[in-house]
Design an enzyme around this catalytic site. Structure first.
Site, PDB file in Angstrom:
ATOM      1  N   ASP A   1     -46.048  26.817 -42.831  1.00 35.10           N
ATOM      2  CA  ASP A   1     -46.800  27.949 -42.293  1.00 35.10           C
ATOM      3  C   ASP A   1     -48.276  27.612 -42.084  1.00 35.10           C
ATOM      4  O   ASP A   1     -48.941  27.084 -42.974  1.00 35.10           O
ATOM      5  CB  ASP A   1     -46.690  29.151 -43.238  1.00 35.10           C
ATOM      6  N   HIS A   2     -48.781  27.968 -40.916  1.00 37.26           N
ATOM      7  CA  HIS A   2     -50.180  27.721 -40.546  1.00 37.26           C
ATOM      8  C   HIS A   2     -50.521  26.238 -40.615  1.00 37.26           C
ATOM      9  O   HIS A   2     -51.643  25.865 -40.932  1.00 37.26           O
ATOM     10  CB  HIS A   2     -51.141  28.560 -41.399  1.00 37.26           C
TER      11      HIS A   2
ATOM     12  N   HIS B   1     -46.394  28.378 -32.069  1.00 38.20           N
ATOM     13  CA  HIS B   1     -45.343  29.386 -32.033  1.00 38.20           C
ATOM     14  C   HIS B   1     -45.314  30.191 -33.336  1.00 38.20           C
ATOM     15  O   HIS B   1     -45.725  29.702 -34.385  1.00 38.20           O
ATOM     16  CB  HIS B   1     -43.970  28.721 -31.851  1.00 38.20           C
TER      17      HIS B   1
ATOM     18  N   HIS C   1     -47.782  22.600 -32.661  1.00 36.55           N
ATOM     19  CA  HIS C   1     -47.102  21.324 -32.463  1.00 36.55           C
ATOM     20  C   HIS C   1     -47.372  20.830 -31.034  1.00 36.55           C
ATOM     21  O   HIS C   1     -47.949  21.513 -30.215  1.00 36.55           O
ATOM     22  CB  HIS C   1     -45.599  21.413 -32.741  1.00 36.55           C
TER      23      HIS C   1
ATOM     24  N   CYS D   1     -45.546  21.215 -22.944  1.00 33.54           N
ATOM     25  CA  CYS D   1     -45.406  21.013 -24.390  1.00 33.54           C
ATOM     26  C   CYS D   1     -46.067  19.716 -24.860  1.00 33.54           C
ATOM     27  O   CYS D   1     -46.210  19.490 -26.062  1.00 33.54           O
ATOM     28  CB  CYS D   1     -43.934  21.011 -24.787  1.00 33.54           C
TER      29      CYS D   1
ATOM     30  N   GLU E   1     -37.761  29.486 -31.692  1.00 37.96           N
ATOM     31  CA  GLU E   1     -39.081  28.955 -31.331  1.00 37.96           C
ATOM     32  C   GLU E   1     -39.860  30.043 -30.580  1.00 37.96           C
ATOM     33  O   GLU E   1     -41.066  30.192 -30.746  1.00 37.96           O
ATOM     34  CB  GLU E   1     -38.914  27.714 -30.475  1.00 37.96           C
TER      35      GLU E   1
ATOM     36  N   HIS F   1     -50.144  23.363 -28.922  1.00 38.70           N
ATOM     37  CA  HIS F   1     -49.944  24.801 -28.720  1.00 38.70           C
ATOM     38  C   HIS F   1     -49.149  25.261 -29.938  1.00 38.70           C
ATOM     39  O   HIS F   1     -48.969  24.477 -30.876  1.00 38.70           O
ATOM     40  CB  HIS F   1     -49.196  25.067 -27.397  1.00 38.70           C
TER      41      HIS F   1
END
Lengths: 135, 135, 135, 135, 135, 135
Positions: free
Chosen positions: E80-81, E42, E15, E34, E125, E40
């Site tokens: 996810d991913h 998480h 994100h 950010c 996060e 980047h």
């Protein structure tokens, strides 16, 4: 068939890092906040690893209950809720860095572990800093 | 350039530690509460380590998805929510101590890992007790 | 000035989820692998929370050593290394789901906690599944 | 008397696994969801291990503050909150698998560690997947 | 007798935090690292809490397997991913801060939980930053 | 739409529990090993929780970087590597039990949090003992 058996334990202690033969400025320069003369402390987490062959009669390398009791009598009873510098004889003339503590613990446990078994010790000073010694 | 790749998995199982050729008192003396004839159980955490060179085409030592599926089919499907003594054939005549379980797991996985790669297995019986086997 | 004090403990136990008034197919349909008649088991992690005002004399809401001993005598001694279905009387006619276990634990501890203090219990069946009960 | 000192650190980054010389179908077949052209990301946890003898003057193998600062300047500042494929030069022509990342980290740190000390690096891509490299 | 049942899950995603109606300097000032335009990522850890009365027939507040499957189909499969900004429709016009993500997850799950049960969601996060939403 | 944002931090400190108006025997009886006149210590883990509405402009309840810096300047700088009894003024006449420490931390942070936001603090003295205060 060599297996390593590991047991976790823990103790809480106070310490400071300093050399009495250095002045305050020298201690502060090398040891930083850890030289605080009023001490600080940690929750130390300890892992004791014993490597040996499995006893075919019991399926054990070492009886975990025996290992747990050994760690309690040799290490926890000696170190827990203590000031390492002031109250633990091994550190009378030895700076209680994590490196020196892990070697002291190994030395205290080694005579109680069968000589055909290997001993290693891991010591967490914080969740971010830890040391490991295999003798 | 040898890298170790590690993958965690887990299974829940019941077991007891006892020898049928010993009477209850002998089992209780050696295995303590773990000899309870009605069984007790654990959340076993398993870490499988594969060491080998990095494949320059993929950047993988081993495809984690393949390793994950292998652990599931060979270990989790066989052990999860099972009674190790009663329902897992490898323990019909073998005491399911953590030491023996980790060797059984290694033996089950070894044929599925390329022979030029090293295999090691870590098994947590509880967060405080674990074993490690490298073959 | 109300503060909550929390203390962690743990026990290992075997259990199965099933209703004797249902046939195997019905039990399997509802409880899945948890209905296995040979049992499976868990490392249960328990957190006991006591909320009350700070005693100005001691700085304690409750003495952690007393709370630790209470959890040991009331819960760990009764549940650890036991088969919940077969060996813990509270589950003779009660399915030992995490939900029911946490209520049983709360009911066993409540009479031992001062009535002006609030009690809550968290129970981890696995690191991924847990329950919480506040009475 | 050789002791290993370990220090944990962490960084968050985006990456994708793919080969520009393969088409999308081939990348998807080998790298699965990790080939997503819009990237995904991880909280990478890093453990740097330095093995050497204890300096009798300080009781240190290595000053943890120095090691912490080294990891920050060489690794965290370069990787944290970055897109590994697009913004970290080492991965311009190298797939940022965990295996390749751990080797890159080792190569970046090695020149800064005394040559008589051993360096190893562990990298967690997720709490379930990790890699380890000893050079 | 109201019990809270909690289930952990996880997903990895990329994100960035930025407002398209602000210039780069404004985004950088508010969102810092950010705001990196290359993204980047998480490892998000998710805990879903459902509070309700225990069904006396099953001993369940909610069937954990059903809850696990619901989290997978509604959240993990969607997030996810993935790149949250680019590939998850809910964030087309909503900044994917942890606060906004946890509300989106709650809103996606709420219609699938019985209306007489309370829903809460916790989202990590990183292991150091997390958010919690109860509707 | 009220969301709770939580941030973890940590500090290491020494302390002892005792009342100067009691003799050693009375202190030992109530505080046990914690009364050790040479001090012991802990790695304290701290979680600060701020509850409020999401700012629609930023998607934040509170900027985590601001919260992190606040915890550092108000708590970590004051408590880390300190002897709480001897070097932290708030404990000059207050026993540094976990309960009293968590209230002191809350009191120190409260003036720096917007008055329309709720503040709560969790403090782990060890991984097994923790306290929580909501004001």
């Amino acid at each position: 068939m060599s297996v390593t058996v590991s047991r976790k334990a823990h103790f809480n202690a106070a310490h400071r890092l300093y050399r009495p033969d250095w002045d305050d400025a020298a201690n502060e320069e090398v040891f930083g906040k850890c030289a605080n003369p009023y001490y600080h402390g940690h929750n130390y987490d300890l892992i004791v690893h014993v490597t040996g062959t499995i006893d075919p009669t019991t399926g054990y390398v070492v009886d975990m209950k025996v290992l747990k009791d050994l760690i309690k009598s040799e290490i926890e009873d000696a170190f827990d809720h203590k000031n390492l510098n002031e109250q633990v004889p091994e550190f009378k003339n030895l700076i209680p860095t994590a490196e020196n503590i892990v070697v002291v613990i190994w030395d205290k446990l080694r005579p109680h572990i069968d000589s055909d078994k290997k001993l290693a010790v891991t010591l967490y000073e914080t969740p971010r800093n830890y040391v490991h010694y295999e003798g």
